[in-house]
Structures are given as C-alpha cells and as structure tokens.
Design a protein around this motif. Structure first.
Motif, short mmCIF file in Angstrom:
data_model
loop_
_atom_site.label_atom_id
_atom_site.label_comp_id
_atom_site.label_asym_id
_atom_site.label_seq_id
_atom_site.Cartn_x
_atom_site.Cartn_y
_atom_site.Cartn_z
N GLU A 161 0.74 -1.24 -0.08
CA GLU A 161 -0.07 0.07 0.10
C GLU A 161 0.90 1.15 0.08
O GLU A 161 0.44 2.14 -0.68
CB GLU A 161 -0.98 -0.10 1.34
CG GLU A 161 -2.00 1.16 1.06
CD GLU A 161 -2.98 0.89 2.22
OE1 GLU A 161 -3.90 1.97 2.43
OE2 GLU A 161 -3.06 -0.09 3.27
N VAL A 166 -2.05 -0.74 -4.99
CA VAL A 166 -3.25 -1.16 -4.37
C VAL A 166 -3.75 -2.59 -4.76
O VAL A 166 -4.02 -3.34 -3.92
CB VAL A 166 -4.40 -0.21 -4.70
CG1 VAL A 166 -5.78 -0.55 -4.06
CG2 VAL A 166 -3.84 1.19 -4.29
N TYR A 196 -10.19 3.57 0.21
CA TYR A 196 -10.11 3.77 -1.36
C TYR A 196 -11.60 3.82 -1.85
O TYR A 196 -11.96 3.47 -3.03
CB TYR A 196 -9.26 2.71 -2.06
CG TYR A 196 -7.82 2.73 -1.58
CD1 TYR A 196 -6.90 3.66 -2.06
CD2 TYR A 196 -7.31 1.98 -0.82
CE1 TYR A 196 -5.55 3.59 -1.63
CE2 TYR A 196 -6.07 1.76 -0.25
CZ TYR A 196 -5.09 2.85 -0.66
OH TYR A 196 -3.84 2.85 -0.45
#
Length: 694
Positions: A161, A166, A196
């Motif tokens: 991350e 991602v 996110y």
C-alpha cells in the motif's frame, strides 16, 4: 626435625608446628569486608580501549577480517543463538555489504526458519535499501512458510500500500483471507477497501466474513453483525442495515439471544424515527431474554420511553420489569408462595382476566409436597384470593363455585382441614341466595372434619336466619363432639334464656357442671351463678356456691359468696356475709397459701370498715397477721448448695395461740426490747434527770 625412622623417635608421633605468637592481629578483616571490597572493585570503570584510526585499505581489510573472524567464532560456538546472526548481518549491512548480509540471513534461515524476528529483520533490511523485489520475495517466502503469523501479512500489505500498489495489496489480502484468519484481519481488509472508497467491495467482504462465521465458528459473536449493520448505516444504506439486523435476529433465534443485538437494533430504528418498531423490538426481547441478562435492555427501554413515550408506556415497562423479576423467582422456587402473592397482586392491577386466571392456575398447581398443615397455611390463601377475585373482580359466580369446590376436594380432610374455606364457601352461597348449598357445604364440613370453628360458624348462620330449632340441633351435635368446651355450654344456655325457656337453660347448666372434664370450669360456674342471680333465685344461688365450695376452697369463691350475700339486699345480709367470712377463715386455717388467707382477711376488714361496728373492727384487726422476713436454703438442680434467699412470711395470731413455741418466741422478742431500752437509759443519765425535772 628428625627423619621419620630416626632412632629415638616413635613412628606414630605426629609432626607439630610450634606457633610462637598466638595473639590476634592488630587489623581484623571479616568475610563481609572481603565481599564488599570485591564488589566495589567490580564497579571500577575499566579504561576504554584506544581509538583505532584506519588510514588505508590494508588496515580496513585487516579490521574487517578480524571482525568477521570474531562473528564466525561466535556463530560456530552456538549456531542456535539467532541474535549473533542478526548482529553479524546488521554489521555487514552497516558496511553496505548487502550481498554478504543477505548471505548471512539465508544461512540463519537454514538454521531456524521458524524464527519470526529473523524474517522481519531480513525483510526490513531489503526495504530499507529499496530492494523492493527482494523484499516481496522474502515476504512471499515468509507467508508461505508461516501463514499463521499475522505480522507477516500486515507488513506485506502495508508495504504494497505504501508503494501505491493497491491491486497487489488487495491480492495479498485475498491470499490471506483464504487462510480464514481471525476477526481483526477481516476488519483490516474492510478498512483497506474503505480507504479507497470501495464500499461495494467492503460489503462483499462483510458478507464473506458473516458466511465464514456461520460455517466455521461454532458460537459467532454478535458484534460482527452489529459492525456490519453500522457500516451500512454509516454509508446511508438504511434498508441494508435493517436487513442485516433482521438476519442476525433470525440467525441467533431464541436459544442464543443477546441483549446487545436488540439494543443496537432498537437504537438504529430510533435514529430512523420508527418509534413503534423500537417498542416492538424491546418488548419482543424482554419477553424472551432472562432477567439477569437483560439489565442493559431494561435500562435502554426505560430511557426510550422517557424520551418518546407517554406515562402509560413508562408504567408498562416498570410493570414488565417487575413481572420478569417475579417470573424468575417462581421459576427458581415454585413453592415460594410469597413471590406468587406479589406476582398475582401485580397482574391483578394491570392485566386482563385471562392472564390473571392463567397465573392463578399456575400458582395453585404447586401443591405442597408434605401433607402437614403448617406447609399448607400459605398455600391455601392462593385459593382464597383466587375465589375472591372471581367473585368480586371477574363477577363470575359459577367459576367462583368451581374454585371453592376444587379447593375442598384437594385438602386432605382426614389429616387436617381449613375451617375458613368452608365458611367462605357457605357465605358465598348465601350471597348468591342459595341457602341449601350453603347448608350442604357446612353440613359436609361437619361430617368430614368437625371443628369448633365450623360449628360456631354454622350456628351463627342459623341464628342470623332465626332458625332456632336448627341451632338447638347444632348445639347438641357440637356438645357431643366437644363436651369439655365450656363456652359452647354457656352459649347454648344463653340461647335458651333468650328464648325464655329457663328450665331448659338450667338443665343445660346442670349437664355442663356434671361433665368429668371441662376446659374452663370457673367460667362455667360463674355463668351459672350469674344466671341464677338474674332469675333472682337466691336460694339456688347459695346452693350453687355450697356445691362449688365442696369442689374447691379457693379464696375468690369465698369472697364472691360473701359479696353475693351482701348484695342480696335483705336485712340479714350483713350477718350472712359475716358468717361466710367466719366460715372461710376457719376453712383456710390449714391452707398452705398464706397469701390467699391474707387476701380473705383484707376483704373481711374492708367489709367491716364499711358496715361493721367498733367491736367487729377490733376483732378483725386482731386477726390480721404479722409480716416477718425469713431466710431459706436454696438447692440447685443437681442437688448442690445454691445459697440462701430471703422471703416474707405471715404469722397469724390464731396460729400463735395454738403453738406455744411461737408464743415463747414473741415473749423473747419483748424481753430483748426491754433490755435494749434499759441499757440505753443507763448510758444517758442526764436524759433521765431532764425527764424527771420535766
């Protein structure tokens, strides 16, 4: 010294050293001082090693060689001490010898691949030196070798991350979820997706986790469902949140109900302004969760009603709470009749008739296990209250009759009975204007289990109805059952007196005093005498007194006899009264209870003071006794001596005249008094002179 085998010396003689000075040394050192000195010298700082300055490559290589040799020697001595490997690798890393450090870590993993710290240090070294692919390789190897170490997964996903990968981080999470980790791992994955803004993905993870708890965990936790629902509520998916709560309630059912789930569900509905739904949720939970596990539920329900409910709603929750409490008490001990009384009082004040009947039926079903009256005394009032409720509150006469009949059939009358039940049953039938059934109930009670209270209640009923013939028959039955009961004889005679049948009343009294056993004979004789006095049959009254005195010589009988003669109101009443006192005094001379004789003489003296002459007053004064103090020996229960006690005795002049010893004692006391007076006069001659002059 001579040699061992020298002539003139025995072989067995030992060699001895001669100590010239046996005095103690001037300075004495103890063991404690030696230990303290050794400890102090340990703390002395050693001088630091000299600083070595490396000026060329040759010296540097020589330094590296010596240092590596030291590390290798330490490893060779003990390969299992991982800290030596880590120090070695970190030293190589400090010299920017990454390849050598990597080699050392690999050698260490060959020794102990289960050491978590070793993997972490290895991966941190690669990340610190920006060797991303090497770090990924190490993390992959770590999670493959030790998949249950959550720290590896957390570090791996965090690295991906931080690198902005991602998709790679999500892929690592997916690999982790395949191992079905603990709760915190799922929430970390969900929080990752929420960072996110991937709400749909987060919902999918929640669904997978809930499914995982259903299939794998034996006792799933409520808080996971609550978190899922709050997640939906937070993102304004209220229908989804409500559906989650409903699924949770359905999943846990009634066997594993938890108050926290229902409190959260109710607060959610409260936030949506669905107050009726909130009330339904609380009531549903309160009816099914045990009281000791629903304290927080009651508290939140009360707060809700205070905020949004009316006065009736608040009262309902208080009643519901108390009802729940009583239910727990009667479940714990069904024979706790006091708890049943409190419970019934509560439901009678607030519930409908069917609910009250149901609770009464449950209460009376708990029959005492032992057929002893003391165990039934509280239980029988359940039946009484049940019947009174049906009659007064429910206004159902037929059902009241059924309750009374069931109760009298249940009581074991051969061992004991309760007269109050029969009397209440009869009084109920009279209120319903059904006299035959009332008489039948009381007749049945007397036939099955006769008691004084039943006879008295039945007679009282017939007296109120003015059925005197029935009263006579009942009194006859009563006296056959309990001939020693003086009160029943007196009441029977009084009834006949009221009806004007004097001869019948006198015959009843005669039968009564002729009974061999009576519980209160003095009351019966007094009633008989009062009856004759009321009829002004004075001669018969005197005969009664004479008959009574043949049975007892009690002082109260004599005094009552004398007062009767005084109140007769004729000319010879005073002489008759005085004659009675004379007879009583003669009769009580041999009485052991001297207090009774004193009571008689005091009554006689009062009579003479009011009606007598001076001669008779003087005579009675001479008969009054002298009160003296005496001592007597006491004995304990075991026969031992318990000391002396003082008491008062009475000496009657009549007894003194007949006993010469008492007369001699009185003369001795008089002589002693005279002697004391003469001695006092001799000691004070001036007093005699003054008296003669005067």
């Amino acid at each position: 010294f001579a040699p061992p085998h020298a002539p003139g010396r025995s072989r067995s003689s030992p060699l001895t050293l001669q100590v010239k000075n046996k005095a103690p040394a001037e300075v004495q050192i103890t063991a404690e001082q030696l230990l303290r000195e050794a400890k102090e010298r340990e703390l002395e700082l050693l001088p630091p090693p000299p600083q070595q300055k490396i000026t060329d490559v040759e010296e540097l290589n020589d330094y590296k060689l010596r240092k590596r040799k030291t590390f290798e020697d330490n490893i060779r001595k003990n390969r299992t001490v991982i800290s030596n490997w880590i120090k070695y690798a970190q030293w190589e890393e400090s010299l920017k010898e990454i390849q050598r450090a990597r080699s050392i870590y690999e050698r260490a993993l060959d020794v102990d691949y289960r050491n978590v710290t070793l993997w972490l240090k290895y991966a941190e070294m690669e990340m610190k030196n920006r060797q991303v692919n090497h770090a990924r390789n190490i993390w992959d190897r770590a999670i493959t070798t030790l998949p249950r170490v959550n720290q590896f997964w957390y570090k791996y996903t965090y690295m991906e991350e931080m690198l902005g990968n991602v998709a790679g981080s999500r892929q690592v999470f997916e690999r982790w979820m395949e191992w079905q980790p603990e709760e915190q791992a799922w929430h970390s994955y969900i929080n990752f997706e929420l960072r996110y803004k991937e709400v749909d993905r987060a919902r999918t993870i929640y669904e997978r986790y809930i499914l995982f708890t259903l299939l794998v965990i034996v006792h799933p936790d409520v808080k996971n469902w609550i978190k899922y629902a709050r997640f939906e509520e937070k993102h304004s998916y209220f229908a989804h949140a409500r559906k989650v709560y409903e699924r949770a309630v359905e999943f846990f059912g009634e066997e594993h109900m938890n108050e926290h789930l229902y409190v959260a569900f109710a607060k959610f509905e409260e936030n949506q302004k669905e107050f009726e739904r909130v009330r339904v949720i609380y009531k549903y939970a309160l009816d099914r969760i045990p009281k000791q596990e629903a304290q927080n539920l009651f508290k939140n329900y009360t707060i809700f009603e205070k905020k949004f409910g009316d006065r009736r709603g608040i009262e309902d929750i208080i009643v519901s709470k108390r009802r729940f409490q009583y239910e727990e008490e009667v479940k714990a001990n069904p024979h706790n009749y006091d708890a049943w009384f409190d419970y019934l009082r509560l439901v009678e004040s607030d519930a409908d008739a069917e609910t009250v009947r149901e609770v009464y039926e449950r209460a009376i079903a708990n029959v005492p296990p032992i057929q002893e009256k003391r165990h039934w005394k509280r239980y029988i009032y359940l039946w009484i209250n049940y019947a009174l409720y049906e009659e007064l509150e429910a206004k159902d006469a037929e059902r009241t009759r059924q309750v009374y009949q069931a109760c009298v059939e249940l009581i074991p009358h051969k061992k004991f009975t309760f007269a109050k039940i029969w009397l209440l049953y009869a009084q109920f039938e009279i209120r319903q204007k059904n006299l035959p059934l009332a008489r039948r109930a009381l007749g049945t009670s007397i036939g099955k289990c006769p008691k004084n209270k039943l006879f008295k209640g039945y007679i009282e009923l017939e007296l109120q109805l003015r059925e005197f013939d029935r009263c006579r028959k009942l009194y006859e039955k009563f006296l056959e059952f309990a001939p020693e009961n003086c009160t029943s004889w007196i009441k029977f005679a009084e009834l006949e007196t009221i009806l004007g049948d004097i001869d019948r009343a006198r015959a009843i009294y005669e039968l009564a005093i002729g009974q061999p056993r009576l519980d209160m004979p003095e009351v019966l004789w007094k009633s008989y005498i009062d009856f004759e006095i009321e009829q002004e049959e004075y001669e018969k009254t005197r005969n009664l007194y004479r008959r009574l005195l043949q049975r007892t010589q009690h002082v109260k009988v004599w005094i009552s006899f004398a007062q009767f003669e005084l109140s007769a109101g004729r000319e010879e009443s005073l002489s008759r009264c005085r004659q009675i006192y004379e007879e009583a005094n003669k009769a009580m001379r041999n009485c052991e209870e001297k207090e009774e004789r004193v009571m008689l003489l005091e009554s006689w003296r009062n009579f003479e003071e009011e009606f007598g002459t001076d001669t008779t007053k003087e005579r009675i004064d001479k008969l009054m006794p002298e009160k003296i103090k005496k001592r007597r020996k006491l004995q304990a229960e075991d026969g031992s001596d318990a000391g002396w006690e003082e008491y008062y005795d009475y000496i009657f002049p009549e007894d003194t005249a007949n006993q010469p010893n008492l007369k001699l004692l009185a003369m001795a006391k008089l002589w002693k008094k005279q002697q004391q007076e003469s001695e006092a006069a001799e000691m004070d001659p001036d007093k005699d002179i003054d008296e003669s002059h005067s």
